[in-house]
Design a protein around this motif. Structure first.
Motif, PDB file in Angstrom:
ATOM      1  N   THR A  71       0.831  -1.089   0.009  1.00 28.35           N
ATOM      2  CA  THR A  71       0.018  -0.077  -0.087  1.00 28.35           C
ATOM      3  C   THR A  71       0.874   1.336   0.049  1.00 28.35           C
ATOM      4  O   THR A  71       0.596   2.106  -0.679  1.00 28.35           O
ATOM      5  CB  THR A  71      -0.799   0.033   1.281  1.00 28.35           C
ATOM      6  OG1 THR A  71      -1.531  -1.352   1.105  1.00 28.35           O
ATOM      7  CG2 THR A  71      -1.722   1.294   1.289  1.00 28.35           C
ATOM      8  N   ASP A 175       2.640  -3.404  -9.658  1.00 27.24           N
ATOM      9  CA  ASP A 175       2.151  -3.992  -8.459  1.00 27.24           C
ATOM     10  C   ASP A 175       2.420  -5.432  -8.759  1.00 27.24           C
ATOM     11  O   ASP A 175       1.479  -5.851  -9.248  1.00 27.24           O
ATOM     12  CB  ASP A 175       0.824  -3.502  -8.135  1.00 27.24           C
ATOM     13  CG  ASP A 175       0.231  -3.941  -6.760  1.00 27.24           C
ATOM     14  OD1 ASP A 175       1.023  -4.931  -6.160  1.00 27.24           O
ATOM     15  OD2 ASP A 175      -0.743  -3.525  -6.172  1.00 27.24           O
ATOM     16  N   GLN A 178       1.443  -9.963  -5.731  1.00 26.01           N
ATOM     17  CA  GLN A 178       0.854 -11.227  -5.436  1.00 26.01           C
ATOM     18  C   GLN A 178       1.931 -12.327  -6.146  1.00 26.01           C
ATOM     19  O   GLN A 178       1.856 -13.516  -6.223  1.00 26.01           O
ATOM     20  CB  GLN A 178      -0.509 -11.332  -6.198  1.00 26.01           C
ATOM     21  CG  GLN A 178      -1.665 -10.775  -5.396  1.00 26.01           C
ATOM     22  CD  GLN A 178      -1.917 -11.452  -4.014  1.00 26.01           C
ATOM     23  OE1 GLN A 178      -1.598 -12.512  -3.822  1.00 26.01           O
ATOM     24  NE2 GLN A 178      -2.672 -10.661  -3.314  1.00 26.01           N
ATOM     25  N   SER A 199       5.288  -6.999  -1.188  1.00 18.86           N
ATOM     26  CA  SER A 199       4.978  -7.109   0.298  1.00 18.86           C
ATOM     27  C   SER A 199       5.338  -8.298   0.979  1.00 18.86           C
ATOM     28  O   SER A 199       5.014  -9.550   0.475  1.00 18.86           O
ATOM     29  CB  SER A 199       3.526  -6.742   0.297  1.00 18.86           C
ATOM     30  OG  SER A 199       2.935  -6.719   1.822  1.00 18.86           O
TER      31      SER A 199
HETATM   32  N1  PMP Z   1      -1.472  -4.831  -4.126  1.00 19.24           N
HETATM   33  C1  PMP Z   1      -1.983  -5.937  -4.066  1.00 19.24           C
HETATM   34  C2  PMP Z   1      -2.284  -6.626  -5.484  1.00 19.24           C
HETATM   35  C3  PMP Z   1      -2.567  -6.722  -3.300  1.00 19.24           C
HETATM   36  O1  PMP Z   1      -3.061  -8.134  -3.296  1.00 19.24           O
HETATM   37  C4  PMP Z   1      -2.100  -6.156  -1.834  1.00 19.24           C
HETATM   38  C5  PMP Z   1      -2.534  -6.889  -0.513  1.00 19.24           C
HETATM   39  N2  PMP Z   1      -4.020  -7.350  -0.314  1.00 19.24           N
HETATM   40  C6  PMP Z   1      -1.652  -4.917  -1.678  1.00 19.24           C
HETATM   41  C7  PMP Z   1      -1.294  -4.084  -2.902  1.00 19.24           C
HETATM   42  C8  PMP Z   1      -1.472  -4.212  -0.555  1.00 19.24           C
HETATM   43  O2  PMP Z   1      -0.599  -4.780   0.057  1.00 19.24           O
HETATM   44  P1  PMP Z   1      -0.123  -4.575   1.719  1.00 19.24           P
HETATM   45  O3  PMP Z   1      -1.101  -5.529   2.631  1.00 19.24           O
HETATM   46  O4  PMP Z   1       1.280  -4.807   1.806  1.00 19.24           O
HETATM   47  O5  PMP Z   1      -0.288  -3.236   2.136  1.00 19.24           O
END
Ligand code: PMP
Length: 372
Positions: A71, A175, A178, A199
């Motif tokens: 995020t 991003d 995943q 992440s």
């Molecule tokens: N981008 C994607 C595609 C995600 O799946 C997620 C997590 N649900 C995030 C961003 C956000 O990641 P984080 O939990 O590390 O903030």
């Protein structure tokens, strides 16, 4: 209870926990301090973790900026590029199936006078390359496209996207939350990717830690953006704040384990995904529809419509035996924008359940699907 919501988060690997513990106790030093041993030890641990993550994604160590997660990385890149390059243009391209941390950031920028194009996607959630190319403009300063979709697992054709952005000299952010740790990735094969988010908690690392890859240019200078956090100048001045050493060490260990076991894990996940698909097909026949593609995807993610069922009730009723979800945990209060964008009706969206596997699962535990 069988945990099948690994796209939402994963369990920490026991070796990750073990690696982190000393940095919560005796090795508590601040890596920005100097000379005494706990500071030097912390600094070295961060260095090693940075190298492990860089190695996993095929980057240079100096191109890794630690953040609190995707995020933050997504916000950092989009706001940081928009602010730094607004004199060059105010147009951004993204897609309709991005994570809320991309979409909400873009909405915020629209309020600040930026123009955002939201690309349509096909029935598996992939952008159309010809459409994408047509939308590129002279005032486009940033393209941000998800690499692997969190609800469907589908991969965008990042090689072509990267090439188009490189040729047009437009910054590309992806991003890859995943994907990192789940498929083979070498960023030197994607020279058009300037920024990437990942992440730790998505690949058996701790929560609250992630990274932004920022490419170094031909003069070995980190691509400039406006920092999200100003302060003591840590992380090359891009992300100030005392480093969360224990979390960074955990992320590094998770990266090291992911790289070491990548091929084995991919095979296992592919095998388990086919196994679950077979059981479901056998048991439910034409009462189910698979939303996901079977090719060119993250292994282990299944998105399944159970015709006529209410997914909230289904997920709730399954909870004592199986942890699954209706889609993304970050937008669980409303019907999935991703499934709407691939053309599903509201009834189809409301009957969809996501199963996301991990290498921690024992294949024989999946026989529980036969009892559904
Ligand atoms: N981008 C994607 C595609 C995600 O799946 C997620 C997590 N649900 C995030 C961003 C956000 O990641 P984080 O939990 O590390 O903030």
């Amino acid at each position: 209870m069988l945990y099948l919501d690994n796209s939402a988060t994963t369990q920490i690997h026991p070796e990750v926990k073990e690696a982190m513990l000393p940095y919560l106790m005796e090795e508590f030093g601040n890596p920005s301090s100097k000379y005494y041993s706990v500071a030097e030890n912390a600094k070295n641990a961060v260095k090693e973790a940075r190298h492990s993550l860089a190695s996993l994604i095929g980057a240079h160590d100096s191109e890794i900026i630690f953040t609190s997660g995707s995020t933050e990385s997504n916000n950092m890149v989009i706001k940081g590029v928009a602010d730094y390059y607004s004199n060059h243009g105010k147009h951004i391209i993204t897609s309709k199936v991005e994570h809320p941390s991309i979409l909400e950031t873009c909405t915020y920028l629209e309020d600040k006078g930026f123009e955002v194009t939201y690309l349509d996607v096909d029935k598996y959630g992939r952008i159309d390359l010809a459409d994408f190319e047509q939308q590129l403009r002279d005032d486009t300063i940033l393209v941000s496209l998800i690499w692997g979709n969190n609800e469907l697992g589908s991969l965008n054709d990042m090689e072509s996207i990267s090439e188009l952005c490189r040729k047009r000299n437009i910054f590309l952010h992806t991003d890859a939350t995943q994907l990192v740790g789940k498929i083979e990735m070498n960023l030197s094969d994607y020279p058009g990717i300037t920024f990437l988010s990942c992440s730790g908690h998505k690949f058996h690392g701790p929560k609250g830690i992630g990274a932004t890859f920022i490419r170094r240019d031909q003069y070995d200078i980190l691509t400039k953006i406006t920092p999200l956090l100003h302060g003591g100048g840590q992380e090359q001045g891009i992300r100030s704040g005392t480093l969360a050493v224990h979390n960074i060490v955990g992320l590094g260990k998770a990266a090291e384990l992911a790289e070491k076991n990548l091929k084995k894990n991919i095979k296992k996940l592919e095998d388990m995904e086919s196994y679950v698909s077979l059981i479901l097909k056998d048991k439910f026949n034409d009462q189910i529809v698979f939303n996901h593609d079977t090719n060119h995807k993250i292994p282990g993610v299944l998105s399944v419509q159970f015709k006529g069922a209410n997914n909230e009730l289904l997920v709730k009723n399954l909870a004592p035996v199986m942890a699954v979800s209706t889609g993304s945990a970050c937008s669980s209060s409303k019907p999935s924008h991703v499934l709407a964008a691939i053309g599903l009706s509201i009834d189809q969206v409301r009957s969809t359940v996501r199963f996301s596997l991990s290498s921690f699962i024992d294949k024989k535990d999946l026989e529980i699907f036969k009892e559904l």
